[in-house]
Design a protein around this motif. Structure first.
Motif, PDB file in Angstrom:
ATOM      1  N   VAL A  35       0.860  -1.182   0.000  1.00 19.11           N
ATOM      2  CA  VAL A  35       0.000   0.000   0.000  1.00 19.11           C
ATOM      3  C   VAL A  35       0.899   1.235   0.000  1.00 19.11           C
ATOM      4  N   GLY A  36       0.315   2.365  -0.339  1.00 21.49           N
ATOM      5  CA  GLY A  36       1.159   3.552  -0.355  1.00 21.49           C
ATOM      6  C   GLY A  36       0.414   4.840  -0.630  1.00 21.49           C
ATOM      7  N   LEU A  37       1.188   5.910  -0.637  1.00 20.92           N
ATOM      8  CA  LEU A  37       0.700   7.255  -0.921  1.00 20.92           C
ATOM      9  C   LEU A  37       1.411   7.777  -2.156  1.00 20.92           C
ATOM     10  N   GLU A  38       0.729   8.617  -2.928  1.00 23.01           N
ATOM     11  CA  GLU A  38       1.327   9.198  -4.122  1.00 23.01           C
ATOM     12  C   GLU A  38       0.821  10.621  -4.317  1.00 23.01           C
ATOM     13  N   ALA A  39       1.655  11.443  -4.923  1.00 24.38           N
ATOM     14  CA  ALA A  39       1.286  12.834  -5.191  1.00 24.38           C
ATOM     15  C   ALA A  39       2.052  13.309  -6.414  1.00 24.38           C
ATOM     16  N   SER A  40       1.464  14.256  -7.118  1.00 25.72           N
ATOM     17  CA  SER A  40       2.124  14.814  -8.296  1.00 25.72           C
ATOM     18  C   SER A  40       1.711  16.261  -8.483  1.00 25.72           C
ATOM     19  N   THR A  41       2.516  16.977  -9.213  1.00 21.31           N
ATOM     20  CA  THR A  41       2.200  18.352  -9.589  1.00 21.31           C
ATOM     21  C   THR A  41       2.786  18.621 -10.958  1.00 21.31           C
ATOM     22  N   SER A  42       2.132  19.479 -11.715  1.00 22.66           N
ATOM     23  CA  SER A  42       2.642  19.852 -13.031  1.00 22.66           C
ATOM     24  C   SER A  42       2.318  21.310 -13.297  1.00 22.66           C
ATOM     25  N   PHE A  43       3.195  21.952 -14.062  1.00 25.43           N
ATOM     26  CA  PHE A  43       3.040  23.356 -14.419  1.00 25.43           C
ATOM     27  C   PHE A  43       3.135  23.455 -15.942  1.00 25.43           C
ATOM     28  N   THR A  44       2.052  23.893 -16.576  1.00 27.11           N
ATOM     29  CA  THR A  44       1.964  23.880 -18.039  1.00 27.11           C
ATOM     30  C   THR A  44       1.832  25.296 -18.590  1.00 27.11           C
ATOM     31  N   ALA A  45       2.641  25.578 -19.605  1.00 26.21           N
ATOM     32  CA  ALA A  45       2.602  26.882 -20.287  1.00 26.21           C
ATOM     33  C   ALA A  45       2.464  26.651 -21.787  1.00 26.21           C
ATOM     34  N   TYR A  46       1.515  27.340 -22.416  1.00 29.28           N
ATOM     35  CA  TYR A  46       1.284  27.224 -23.854  1.00 29.28           C
ATOM     36  C   TYR A  46       2.110  28.249 -24.615  1.00 29.28           C
ATOM     37  N   GLN A  47       2.502  27.873 -25.831  1.00 29.31           N
ATOM     38  CA  GLN A  47       3.271  28.790 -26.671  1.00 29.31           C
ATOM     39  C   GLN A  47       2.394  29.909 -27.212  1.00 29.31           C
ATOM     40  N   GLN A  48       1.127  29.593 -27.488  1.00 28.90           N
ATOM     41  CA  GLN A  48       0.185  30.596 -27.969  1.00 28.90           C
ATOM     42  C   GLN A  48      -0.805  30.945 -26.866  1.00 28.90           C
ATOM     43  N   SER A  49      -1.512  32.039 -27.047  1.00 32.79           N
ATOM     44  CA  SER A  49      -2.421  32.533 -26.006  1.00 32.79           C
ATOM     45  C   SER A  49      -3.864  32.151 -26.288  1.00 32.79           C
ATOM     46  N   VAL A  50      -4.065  30.909 -26.754  1.00 35.64           N
ATOM     47  CA  VAL A  50      -5.422  30.432 -27.000  1.00 35.64           C
ATOM     48  C   VAL A  50      -5.974  29.754 -25.758  1.00 35.64           C
ATOM     49  N   PHE A  51      -5.199  28.808 -25.184  1.00 38.91           N
ATOM     50  CA  PHE A  51      -5.593  28.140 -23.955  1.00 38.91           C
ATOM     51  C   PHE A  51      -4.916  28.802 -22.761  1.00 38.91           C
ATOM     52  N   ASN A  52      -5.505  28.591 -21.598  1.00 36.67           N
ATOM     53  CA  ASN A  52      -4.968  29.173 -20.370  1.00 36.67           C
ATOM     54  C   ASN A  52      -3.867  28.290 -19.779  1.00 36.67           C
ATOM     55  N   ASN A  53      -2.750  28.905 -19.381  1.00 35.50           N
ATOM     56  CA  ASN A  53      -1.733  28.182 -18.629  1.00 35.50           C
ATOM     57  C   ASN A  53      -2.356  27.633 -17.349  1.00 35.50           C
ATOM     58  N   ASN A  54      -1.784  26.563 -16.819  1.00 40.10           N
ATOM     59  CA  ASN A  54      -2.417  25.951 -15.663  1.00 40.10           C
ATOM     60  C   ASN A  54      -1.418  25.195 -14.798  1.00 40.10           C
ATOM     61  N   ASP A  55      -1.816  24.997 -13.550  1.00 42.13           N
ATOM     62  CA  ASP A  55      -1.091  24.166 -12.590  1.00 42.13           C
ATOM     63  C   ASP A  55      -2.022  23.035 -12.170  1.00 42.13           C
ATOM     64  N   ALA A  56      -1.485  21.826 -12.082  1.00 41.59           N
ATOM     65  CA  ALA A  56      -2.291  20.659 -11.710  1.00 41.59           C
ATOM     66  C   ALA A  56      -1.660  19.954 -10.515  1.00 41.59           C
ATOM     67  N   TYR A  57      -2.528  19.440  -9.635  1.00 46.06           N
ATOM     68  CA  TYR A  57      -2.067  18.746  -8.433  1.00 46.06           C
ATOM     69  C   TYR A  57      -2.921  17.490  -8.221  1.00 46.06           C
ATOM     70  N   THR A  58      -2.280  16.395  -7.828  1.00 42.91           N
ATOM     71  CA  THR A  58      -3.009  15.183  -7.454  1.00 42.91           C
ATOM     72  C   THR A  58      -2.430  14.630  -6.161  1.00 42.91           C
ATOM     73  N   VAL A  59      -3.275  13.993  -5.383  1.00 43.25           N
ATOM     74  CA  VAL A  59      -2.827  13.289  -4.186  1.00 43.25           C
ATOM     75  C   VAL A  59      -3.740  12.088  -4.008  1.00 43.25           C
ATOM     76  N   GLY A  60      -3.157  10.936  -3.697  1.00 48.66           N
ATOM     77  CA  GLY A  60      -3.984   9.747  -3.594  1.00 48.66           C
ATOM     78  C   GLY A  60      -3.286   8.590  -2.909  1.00 48.66           C
ATOM     79  N   VAL A  61      -3.927   7.440  -2.989  1.00 54.30           N
ATOM     80  CA  VAL A  61      -3.420   6.212  -2.372  1.00 54.30           C
ATOM     81  C   VAL A  61      -3.413   5.110  -3.422  1.00 54.30           C
ATOM     82  N   PHE A  62      -2.714   4.043  -3.134  1.00 55.09           N
ATOM     83  CA  PHE A  62      -2.684   2.901  -4.044  1.00 55.09           C
ATOM     84  C   PHE A  62      -2.424   1.625  -3.268  1.00 55.09           C
ATOM     85  N   THR A  63      -2.774   0.520  -3.886  1.00 54.09           N
ATOM     86  CA  THR A  63      -2.465  -0.785  -3.308  1.00 54.09           C
ATOM     87  C   THR A  63      -2.211  -1.775  -4.434  1.00 54.09           C
ATOM     88  N   THR A  64      -1.333  -2.718  -4.185  1.00 55.30           N
ATOM     89  CA  THR A  64      -1.019  -3.782  -5.137  1.00 55.30           C
ATOM     90  C   THR A  64      -1.133  -5.124  -4.425  1.00 55.30           C
TER      91      THR A  64
END
Length: 204
Positions: A56-85
């Motif tokens: 069993v365990g814990l997991e987390a991630s983060t990402s920071f995304t920037a677009y080259q053009q100004s059509v979509f909005n730049n964004n930050d993403a975060y996840t936190v969760g658990v897992f088991t095998t």
């Protein structure tokens, strides 16, 4: 293209992992150039073997995304969760991952010259889940099944809510030669978090 590093510290019944990836997404067709972007992604995981067959365990991630053009909005993403095998034998295993995810959008979208609108997207709180099954039926045949739900950056909208399932069979009929047959189904809902397009005066 994705390049990165992964470090794992194995402490017998405890395993700690930390990873970093840099990803560039470049469209192969000019009509999708608005999707060109770069992302910095960080991943951490702590796994605990509570039984010889169960981890069993814990997991987390983060990402920071920037677009080259100004059509979509730049964004930050975060996840936190658990897992088991669960691995009752060397021939069969089941893994389950689940947790919370959030996307925070910045107001970087500007007016589209062709449509006279700009994309508005609110921050989105959601969840992710993944079930993976792997089974070595016999020496010549094995199969796997993956199914899950998550959010992904879209190509025509800021976010896509995605449901997917993918069975796969691997055949080892000829010695030292294997091939796979598989299917993949995904259902996505576009426009998650979209609050509409606002009108504006185009400039260029």
């Amino acid at each position: 293209n994705t390049a990165g590093l992964l470090a794992t510290w194995d402490l017998n019944q405890v395993s700690l992992s930390l990873g970093y990836d840099h990803q560039n997404v470049l469209a192969t067709s000019a009509q999708f150039d608005s999707n060109n972007r770069s992302s910095e992604m960080i991943f951490a995981q702590a796994a605990f073997q509570i039984h010889p067959k169960v981890t069993v365990g814990l997991e987390a991630s983060t990402s920071f995304t920037a677009y080259q053009q100004s059509v979509f909005n730049n964004n930050d993403a975060y996840t936190v969760g658990v897992f088991t095998t669960f691995r009752p034998s060397s021939f069969f295993s089941v893994s389950v991952h689940g947790g919370l995810s959030t996307y925070q959008f910045q107001d970087t979208s500007t007016t589209n010259i062709q449509t006279g609108t700009r994309i508005q997207t609110s921050s989105v709180n959601s969840w992710y889940g993944e079930v993976s099954i792997s089974h070595q039926v016999r020496e010549s045949i094995s199969y796997s099944l993956d199914a899950g739900h998550d959010l992904q950056l879209g190509t025509q909208s800021a976010l896509v809510e995605d449901w997917h399932v993918g069975p796969n069979i691997t055949w080892n009929i000829i010695r030292d030669l294997s091939f796979s047959t598989g299917l993949f189904y995904t259902h996505g809902d576009q426009g998650v978090g979209s609050t509409g397009n606002s009108s504006g005066t185009a400039s260029g």
